[in-house]
Write an enzyme that holds these catalytic residues in place. Structure first.
Site, mmCIF file in Angstrom:
data_model
loop_
_atom_site.group_PDB
_atom_site.id
_atom_site.type_symbol
_atom_site.label_atom_id
_atom_site.label_comp_id
_atom_site.label_asym_id
_atom_site.label_seq_id
_atom_site.Cartn_x
_atom_site.Cartn_y
_atom_site.Cartn_z
ATOM 1 N N CYS A 116 -6.563 11.372 7.844
ATOM 2 C CA CYS A 116 -7.206 11.858 6.615
ATOM 3 C C CYS A 116 -8.726 11.692 6.633
ATOM 4 O O CYS A 116 -9.431 12.326 5.853
ATOM 5 C CB CYS A 116 -6.606 11.149 5.411
ATOM 6 S SG CYS A 116 -4.874 11.538 5.248
ATOM 7 N N HIS A 257 -11.305 12.289 -0.278
ATOM 8 C CA HIS A 257 -10.050 12.791 0.279
ATOM 9 C C HIS A 257 -9.002 12.838 -0.833
ATOM 10 O O HIS A 257 -8.883 11.899 -1.620
ATOM 11 C CB HIS A 257 -9.597 11.857 1.408
ATOM 12 C CG HIS A 257 -8.203 12.114 1.869
ATOM 13 N ND1 HIS A 257 -7.799 13.351 2.304
ATOM 14 C CD2 HIS A 257 -7.120 11.303 1.958
ATOM 15 C CE1 HIS A 257 -6.523 13.283 2.644
ATOM 16 N NE2 HIS A 257 -6.085 12.060 2.435
ATOM 17 N N ASN A 287 -1.941 16.883 -0.454
ATOM 18 C CA ASN A 287 -2.733 16.246 0.598
ATOM 19 C C ASN A 287 -2.647 17.096 1.862
ATOM 20 O O ASN A 287 -1.606 17.123 2.517
ATOM 21 C CB ASN A 287 -2.178 14.835 0.843
ATOM 22 C CG ASN A 287 -2.938 14.072 1.916
ATOM 23 O OD1 ASN A 287 -3.820 14.633 2.580
ATOM 24 N ND2 ASN A 287 -2.606 12.813 2.102
HETATM 25 O O1 UT7 Z 1 -3.657 10.435 2.920
HETATM 26 C C1 UT7 Z 1 -3.267 9.379 3.722
HETATM 27 C C2 UT7 Z 1 -3.216 8.115 2.985
HETATM 28 N N1 UT7 Z 1 -2.076 8.076 2.131
HETATM 29 C C3 UT7 Z 1 -2.217 7.701 0.880
HETATM 30 O O2 UT7 Z 1 -3.302 7.463 0.427
HETATM 31 C C4 UT7 Z 1 -0.949 7.510 0.064
HETATM 32 C C5 UT7 Z 1 -0.946 6.152 -0.588
HETATM 33 N N2 UT7 Z 1 0.247 5.883 -1.354
HETATM 34 C C6 UT7 Z 1 0.573 6.565 -2.481
HETATM 35 O O3 UT7 Z 1 -0.111 7.486 -2.873
HETATM 36 C C7 UT7 Z 1 1.757 6.077 -3.278
HETATM 37 O O4 UT7 Z 1 2.194 4.849 -2.764
HETATM 38 C C8 UT7 Z 1 2.941 7.094 -3.299
HETATM 39 C C9 UT7 Z 1 2.557 8.299 -4.111
HETATM 40 C C10 UT7 Z 1 3.311 7.473 -1.887
HETATM 41 C C11 UT7 Z 1 4.154 6.446 -3.986
HETATM 42 O O5 UT7 Z 1 3.809 6.002 -5.278
HETATM 43 P P1 UT7 Z 1 4.172 4.527 -5.749
HETATM 44 O O6 UT7 Z 1 3.721 4.414 -7.124
HETATM 45 O O7 UT7 Z 1 3.595 3.582 -4.731
HETATM 46 O O8 UT7 Z 1 5.739 4.553 -5.722
HETATM 47 P P2 UT7 Z 1 6.739 3.623 -4.889
HETATM 48 O O9 UT7 Z 1 6.735 4.028 -3.460
HETATM 49 O O10 UT7 Z 1 6.516 2.199 -5.241
HETATM 50 O O11 UT7 Z 1 8.102 4.073 -5.534
HETATM 51 C C12 UT7 Z 1 8.394 3.787 -6.910
HETATM 52 C C13 UT7 Z 1 9.764 4.374 -7.214
HETATM 53 C C14 UT7 Z 1 10.817 3.968 -6.199
HETATM 54 O O12 UT7 Z 1 12.045 3.798 -6.901
HETATM 55 P P3 UT7 Z 1 12.554 2.327 -7.287
HETATM 56 O O13 UT7 Z 1 12.657 1.577 -5.993
HETATM 57 O O14 UT7 Z 1 11.511 1.778 -8.208
HETATM 58 O O15 UT7 Z 1 13.858 2.604 -7.952
HETATM 59 C C15 UT7 Z 1 10.944 5.167 -5.319
HETATM 60 O O16 UT7 Z 1 12.204 5.282 -4.715
HETATM 61 O O17 UT7 Z 1 9.696 5.801 -7.178
HETATM 62 C C16 UT7 Z 1 10.726 6.283 -6.301
HETATM 63 N N3 UT7 Z 1 10.243 7.516 -5.680
HETATM 64 C C17 UT7 Z 1 10.406 8.722 -6.214
HETATM 65 N N4 UT7 Z 1 11.003 9.128 -7.361
HETATM 66 C C18 UT7 Z 1 10.997 10.439 -7.622
HETATM 67 C C19 UT7 Z 1 9.551 7.647 -4.515
HETATM 68 N N5 UT7 Z 1 9.278 8.936 -4.294
HETATM 69 C C20 UT7 Z 1 9.797 9.623 -5.331
HETATM 70 C C21 UT7 Z 1 9.831 10.983 -5.658
HETATM 71 N N6 UT7 Z 1 10.440 11.349 -6.822
HETATM 72 N N7 UT7 Z 1 9.276 11.939 -4.900
#
Ligand code: UT7
Length: 332
Positions: A116, A257, A287
């Site tokens: 990125c 980004h 992204n």
């Molecule tokens: O560009 C390269 C660099 N990358 C980044 O900068 C990305 C950095 N990370 C992020 O942007 C975030 O961590 C994400 C957007 C990837 C995820 O968001 P989060 O707030 O960190 O969510 P999480 O991974 O902690 O997941 C929270 C919940 C989980 O469920 P439980 O365990 O709380 O029941 C996931 O299973 O959300 C669930 N979940 C979803 N639910 C609906 C994960 N993906 C989805 C989805 N739809 N697509």
């Protein structure tokens, strides 16, 4: 001592494939929903190629757009640098494919791999060739077909990414106050475990096993990447401003980004920036990895926020980890 000459961005071209995939479309194939995606990422839709369309095609289209806007022939290009994590093939480089596609008969070139942060790293590399006087016209392209390496059965990653490309032309600046003023880049390889594509390289050469284990797709542990991105984007942005005698209030525009709206908002809050100074277009493209910053520059030119003399800070954090920032006084 002779003052080295500055590089300036003098033209921009863009390309996104016409097909739009909404959050509702993704909700039909994985267990997700529009509300979660918007709330957690800020993404509403993204563009996606027809399967088998290579990154070089998007890159060549973006470069073609640049050439027509600048009213310039392809054989005037001296160097092509392509930032991508989705090259057409391991080799030849995507720069070679693009050079042939646009018939840039006098250009040499190569690819840069920094995920990125790739566009900012390639921009910095390209600027060096202008600053030393080695070249007068350098093209820097950020292009990725993320849909070729995303697992559409993994809801945690597939909602995040889109396909797209942007290209800029670097030329010598006529003024020392205009153009690329400074860069500050870092890598931290200890973060490599949290965001990668493990299969296909020399570590895990392709095999039935690597395919069965889905190792040819993006793997991300989102939370550590998120925390690192929020911290580092703020830190690197403040550091580059400070060492140039500026603070957030001097900035006309912040172009980060586009990985997650919450990361962009947190970084701009740390810089004390007004909303109007922050470019956000993640809602429509997702992204696009190396494509996000040139696509965002294009939108900022279109909406009149980026104009001659604007002090603009570009910042990115990505897989590696890679961290990048470039400070520029806009030239046109
Ligand atoms: O560009 C390269 C660099 N990358 C980044 O900068 C990305 C950095 N990370 C992020 O942007 C975030 O961590 C994400 C957007 C990837 C995820 O968001 P989060 O707030 O960190 O969510 P999480 O991974 O902690 O997941 C929270 C919940 C989980 O469920 P439980 O365990 O709380 O029941 C996931 O299973 O959300 C669930 N979940 C979803 N639910 C609906 C994960 N993906 C989805 C989805 N739809 N697509």
């Amino acid at each position: 001592m002779t003052q080295k000459r500055r590089a300036k961005i003098s033209a921009l071209g863009r390309f996104v494939p016409p097909k739009v995939v909404t959050n509702y479309d993704l909700a039909k194939i994985v267990d997700t929903n529009h509300e979660w995606i918007v709330e957690r990422t800020g993404i509403t839709e993204r563009h996606m190629v027809e399967r088998g369309t290579p990154t070089s095609e998007l890159a060549a289209q973006a470069l073609g757009d640049l050439l027509s806007k600048r009213e310039m022939e392809a054989d005037e290009i001296e160097l092509i640098i392509v930032a991508t994590v989705t090259p057409d093939m391991f080799f030849p480089s995507t720069a070679c494919v693009v050079q042939n596609k646009v018939r840039a008969g006098r250009a040499w070139g190569f690819d840069v791999s920094a995920a990125c942060s790739g566009f900012l790293y390639a921009l910095t590399v390209g600027a060096q060739f202008i600053e030393t006087g080695a070249h007068g016209k350098v093209v820097v392209i950020g292009a990725d077909v993320m849909s070729s390496i995303v697992n559409y059965e993994d809801r945690a990653t597939c909602v995040l990414f889109g396909d797209g490309a942007g290209a800029v032309l670097l030329e010598p600046s006529e003024s020392d106050n205009i153009g690329i003023l400074d860069y500050k880049h870092e890598i931290d390889g200890s973060g490599g475990q949290f965001l990668n594509m493990p299969g296909g390289g020399s570590l895990n050469p392709p095999s039935h096993e690597t395919v069965d284990k889905k190792m040819h797709y993006v793997h991300q542990d989102g939370q550590p990447v998120f925390k690192y991105a929020v911290r580092k984007m703020g830190e690197v942005s403040r550091a580059i401003l400070e060492r140039n005698g500026y603070s957030g209030s001097d900035l006309d525009l912040f172009i980060a980004h586009q990985a997650n709206l919450r990361i962009i908002n947190a970084a701009s809050e740390k810089l004390g920036l007004d909303e109007s100074k922050v470019v956000k277009n993640i809602h429509k493209f997702g992204n696009t990895t190396a494509g996000t910053i040139p696509l965002a520059i294009g939108d900022a030119i279109d909406d009149g926020r980026l104009k001659k003399g604007s002090l603009v800070l570009f910042a990115a954090v990505g897989a590696g980890y890679t961290v990048g920032s470039v400070l520029s006084r806009w030239a046109y």
